[in-house]
Every structure is written in C-alpha cells, then in structure tokens.
Design an enzyme around this catalytic site. Structure first.
Site, PDB file in Angstrom:
ATOM      1  N   TYR A 159       0.823  -1.207   0.000  1.00 40.58           N
ATOM      2  CA  TYR A 159       0.000   0.000   0.000  1.00 40.58           C
ATOM      3  C   TYR A 159       0.864   1.267   0.000  1.00 40.58           C
ATOM      4  O   TYR A 159       1.782   1.397   0.807  1.00 40.58           O
ATOM      5  CB  TYR A 159      -0.917   0.032   1.239  1.00 40.58           C
ATOM      6  N   ASP A 217       1.122   5.805   7.431  1.00 42.15           N
ATOM      7  CA  ASP A 217      -0.208   5.179   7.434  1.00 42.15           C
ATOM      8  C   ASP A 217      -0.038   3.663   7.576  1.00 42.15           C
ATOM      9  O   ASP A 217       0.508   3.013   6.685  1.00 42.15           O
ATOM     10  CB  ASP A 217      -0.919   5.517   6.118  1.00 42.15           C
ATOM     11  N   HIS A 219      -2.523   1.630   7.670  1.00 38.91           N
ATOM     12  CA  HIS A 219      -3.614   1.085   6.857  1.00 38.91           C
ATOM     13  C   HIS A 219      -4.264  -0.153   7.476  1.00 38.91           C
ATOM     14  O   HIS A 219      -4.466  -1.177   6.800  1.00 38.91           O
ATOM     15  CB  HIS A 219      -3.143   0.819   5.419  1.00 38.91           C
ATOM     16  N   GLU A 243      -1.040   6.725  11.468  1.00 41.54           N
ATOM     17  CA  GLU A 243      -2.448   6.660  11.066  1.00 41.54           C
ATOM     18  C   GLU A 243      -2.934   5.219  10.976  1.00 41.54           C
ATOM     19  O   GLU A 243      -2.183   4.330  10.564  1.00 41.54           O
ATOM     20  CB  GLU A 243      -2.549   7.338   9.687  1.00 41.54           C
ATOM     21  N   ARG A 290      -9.415  11.905  11.295  1.00 38.89           N
ATOM     22  CA  ARG A 290      -9.153  11.714   9.863  1.00 38.89           C
ATOM     23  C   ARG A 290     -10.429  11.709   9.018  1.00 38.89           C
ATOM     24  O   ARG A 290     -10.380  11.418   7.816  1.00 38.89           O
ATOM     25  CB  ARG A 290      -8.416  10.383   9.669  1.00 38.89           C
ATOM     26  N   GLU A 346      -4.652  16.645   4.505  1.00 33.85           N
ATOM     27  CA  GLU A 346      -4.040  15.808   3.469  1.00 33.85           C
ATOM     28  C   GLU A 346      -4.347  16.408   2.105  1.00 33.85           C
ATOM     29  O   GLU A 346      -5.471  16.813   1.835  1.00 33.85           O
ATOM     30  CB  GLU A 346      -4.605  14.387   3.544  1.00 33.85           C
ATOM     31  N   TRP A 409      -6.588  -4.765   4.201  1.00 33.03           N
ATOM     32  CA  TRP A 409      -5.769  -4.054   3.197  1.00 33.03           C
ATOM     33  C   TRP A 409      -5.561  -2.604   3.613  1.00 33.03           C
ATOM     34  O   TRP A 409      -6.430  -1.959   4.115  1.00 33.03           O
ATOM     35  CB  TRP A 409      -6.443  -4.078   1.818  1.00 33.03           C
TER      36      TRP A 409
END
Ligand code: EZ4
Ligand code: CO
Length: 409
Positions: A159, A217, A219, A243, A290, A346, A409
């Site tokens: 990712y 991140d 994820h 994150e 976020r 972002e 994911w």
C-alpha cells in the site's frame, strides 16, 4: 426558494466521481460529493432512487433540518452509503447558501481562523534512495509535512508505494493503489513490516533532519499489541502522526495502543458518524480526526465533531485522497479554515482531467492550501467535460498472507 431538480452525475476523468447537483427555482445551483471508492454506483442509486424525490420542493436554506430529515426518516441510520449520500446533499445546500449570501462557505462557518491550510504530501520508495528522492520532490513542491510509505523486503506489492522511480524532475506516483475491473491480490507480512519500518524512519530522520514533519499510514493492518510496539519503536523519530494503526471498527484497540506509546495517533477515514469516534475523542485516545466531509455526512457533522474534539485538544487531519472529489475537498477545506483546532490537511492533487471537469478556485502556495473566495464552495461542474468520461468499474486491491488467509488491506 425551492429545490426544483437534483441530478446525479457519474464521471470518470482518471477515476470515478459521484456528484450531486441541486438546482433551485431561482437558478442557483449547489454541488455535493458522494464518491465512495470502489462502491460508487451504490451511492448514485441511493441518491437517485431514495433521496432526490425527497428533495424536490424543499427549501434549500434549511440545511440542518434537511440533514436531520434524511438521517432520521430513513430509519436505517449510518453506514458509508447512506452517509455519503447525505453528505452530498449537505454540501450542495451549503454551496447554495454561500452563493445566495455572496460569501465563501468558511465565512458562514465563522470566518477564517488562519491564512491557509498546512498540508502534507506523499512520498514512497521501494528502497532508501528512491524514498529520499521522492521526499525531496515533495519538499520542492512546497510540503513541510510528508507521509512516508516504504517497500518491505519479502512483500511484493505494498500500500502507498509507487511501483516505479520517476524520471528526474518528476514527482513519484502519490496515489499508487491499483484500480482494476476486479480486485488485485496483494501480499502482506506484519512481522516483516514491523522489523523493517523503524530503520527506514531512522534513515529518513538522519537524512532530512529534525524539522520535517513525518507521517505514516499503517492502513489498518496491525493488532493492538503490534501497533503499540510500532508506536514505541517509532518514538525516537518523532512522527507527526501514525495513522490507522489498527482496524478502525474496533475502537477499543486504541486504548491499548495509547497506554504504550506517545507517538501521536490519527484515525477516522472510514468513519461515517460521530458514534464511530466520540469515545476516541472524549477518552483522548487519538490526536487527529481523519474523517472526510464526503464519508462523514458532509460539512455540518464535520464542523460539529471538530467543535466537540476541541474540548479535548484533538485536532483535524481530514482525509484528502484523490477519491474525495474536488467538491468534497473544498467542503472540508472550508471547515478547516473556520475551526480553531485545525491540525493538518491531506492534499493529493487531482489530475488535469479531473480539474477540467471540476473548475476550482483553490490555491496552493508554499504548502498552504486555500479554498478561494468565490461564493459557496468554489467549485463548478463542467458538464460537457464530465460527459466525456463514462464510469469505469474500479476496485481497490486486497491482501492475503503467505498461507492464503485474507488480511486487512
Ligand atoms: O486507501 O482513500 O490515507 N489515505 C488512505 C487512502 C485510502 C483510499 C481508499 O479509498 O488510506 O489512500
Ligand atoms: Co489512510
């Protein structure tokens, strides 16, 4: 004033966007973003079949009443499809209100609390030389905060990592997730990732010095204990935030992570209502919200959650990938301009084709983003351009572990 039409426009100028256009009897129009990456047509249908008939004849001035009506009268509350649809209506009505008032939406939310929005860019690399090169490009582009994603030995596709180095002078692909007619399978190994990542951040800090704000991140891939360990291991490199360290639907996980690390935590891009995040805020388990205007029900709830978060010194870090359309980005920029507890925005620039479909008044100068001072949201839909690009089926990838087990994911 009355709503006389509401049209759902699906267009795919490099990627799919779902836009709601609300028209009033006085000819004023408003736009809202309803894009749900990989599930776009479900929101388009929800709007067309179940929301548009309810909007006709309503007074567009009553934004809160319309929001509450759509939320409560549906009986089946929340969920990403419902809330993206409500978000689009909410944004479109704020857009109309701004145009009627002759003011940008941030003025209606309380006025500007800052000159512009600090933003972060996206760097990645398959090895350290590529990563350093990518970070340099983002710095040159004006970013003083940069998200760092890296390949991990033993993992083939990861990712957030650009698949190739760029020719000199060009930026790396900052949104490399594959979008395909059927989901692409990627691989994952959490232990390999946990071993590799701290060394990468050490190298980046040594190369770029203490000042550059670094983000990462996770994820959604770690268990609470793994995330706690990563947070501790990254403490020497002074991250701006870590994150989505754990899957977002289990908010209790953050309690354990928080007990073990002072690395700041950000979460919320997949949240769609205040009930997903209220305990994380009131228990001070996170540092940055976020949530995105598009997936959180629009401007109205985003402003409310940030006012609630202000009480607990929690700041904004709104999700701004390219799957949030220029309309959704504008909506959250206006909120970011107005609130006191803005943190960081972002910013992934949209493609030239996307910018031709969505004509925008935003400016990006020296890393500071501003929505512009056009009345409303500052975005107009070029319908001729939009009509050129048909919907393309586009799924996100998914992960399997070495033994074939499906992983987050
Ligand atoms: O994977 O927006 O922080 N950004 C992200 C994104 C998400 C996509 C999913 O649609 O995690 O890149
Ligand atoms: Co994310």
């Amino acid at each position: 004033m009355k709503i006389v039409a509401a049209d759902v426009v699906v267009t795919s100028p490099t990627r799919n966007f779902v836009t709601l256009k609300v028209t009033t009897d006085e000819g004023v129009t408003g736009l809202g973003d309803a894009t749900l990456n990989g599930r776009e047509l479900s929101v388009a249908a929800y709007l067309k079949e179940h929301v548009v008939p309810l909007l006709l004849g309503r007074d567009p001035a009553n934004i809160e009443d319309t929001w509450q009506f759509l939320y409560r009268s549906g009986y089946w509350r929340r969920g990403p499809v419902t809330m993206a649809a409500i978000a689009a209506v909410d944004m479109a009505l704020w857009d109309i209100k701004g145009k009627v008032a002759g003011m940008p939406v941030y003025q209606l939310l309380g006025g500007a609390s800052r000159r512009g929005l600090s933003t972060y860019g996206h760097a990645s690399g398959r090895d350290l030389p590529e990563l350093f090169d990518s970070i340099r490009h983002e710095k040159e582009h004006g970013f003083s905060a940069i998200r760092v994603q890296t390949s991990v030995p033993g993992i083939k596709a990861l990712y957030g990592v650009a698949a190739q180095a760029q020719a000199s002078g060009e930026r790396y692909d900052y949104e490399p997730a594959q979008r395909t007619a059927l989901p692409v399978e990627e691989d994952w190994d959490t232990r390999a990732y946990l071993r590799h990542l701290p060394g990468v951040f050490e190298a980046v800090r040594n190369e770029f010095g203490p000042d550059l704000a670094l983000l990462h991140d996770g994820h959604h891939r770690m268990t609470p204990l793994q995330a706690a360990r990563l947070g501790k291991d990254l403490e020497p490199y002074d991250l701006f935030w870590l994150e989505d360290c754990t899957p977002a639907e289990n908010q209790e996980a953050l309690r354990l992570v928080r007990q073990h690390t002072t690395t700041p935590l950000a979460i919320g891009e997949v949240f769609n209502s205040i009930y997903d995040i209220k305990d994380l805020i009131s228990e001070q388990l996170i540092d940055y919200v976020r949530c995105a205007s598009t997936h959180f029900g629009g401007i109205s709830p985003l402003k409310k959650v940030m006012d609630f978060a202000a009480v607990y010194q929690v700041k904004s870090g709104f999700h701004g990938p390219t799957d949030v359309s220029p309309v959704g980005l504008a909506a959250q920029m206006h909120v970011g301009m107005a609130i006191h507890n803005f943190g960081l925005q972002e910013y992934m620039e949209h493609s030239e084709r996307t910018n031709a479909v969505f004509e925008q008044s935003l400016t990006f100068v020296d890393g500071l983003l501003h929505p512009g001072d056009n009345p409303g949201l500052g975005v107009e839909l070029n319908e001729e351009e939009a009509a050129k690009y048909e919907y393309q089926p586009a799924y996100l990838p998914y992960n399997r572990l070495a033994d074939g087990t499906v992983h987050d994911w």
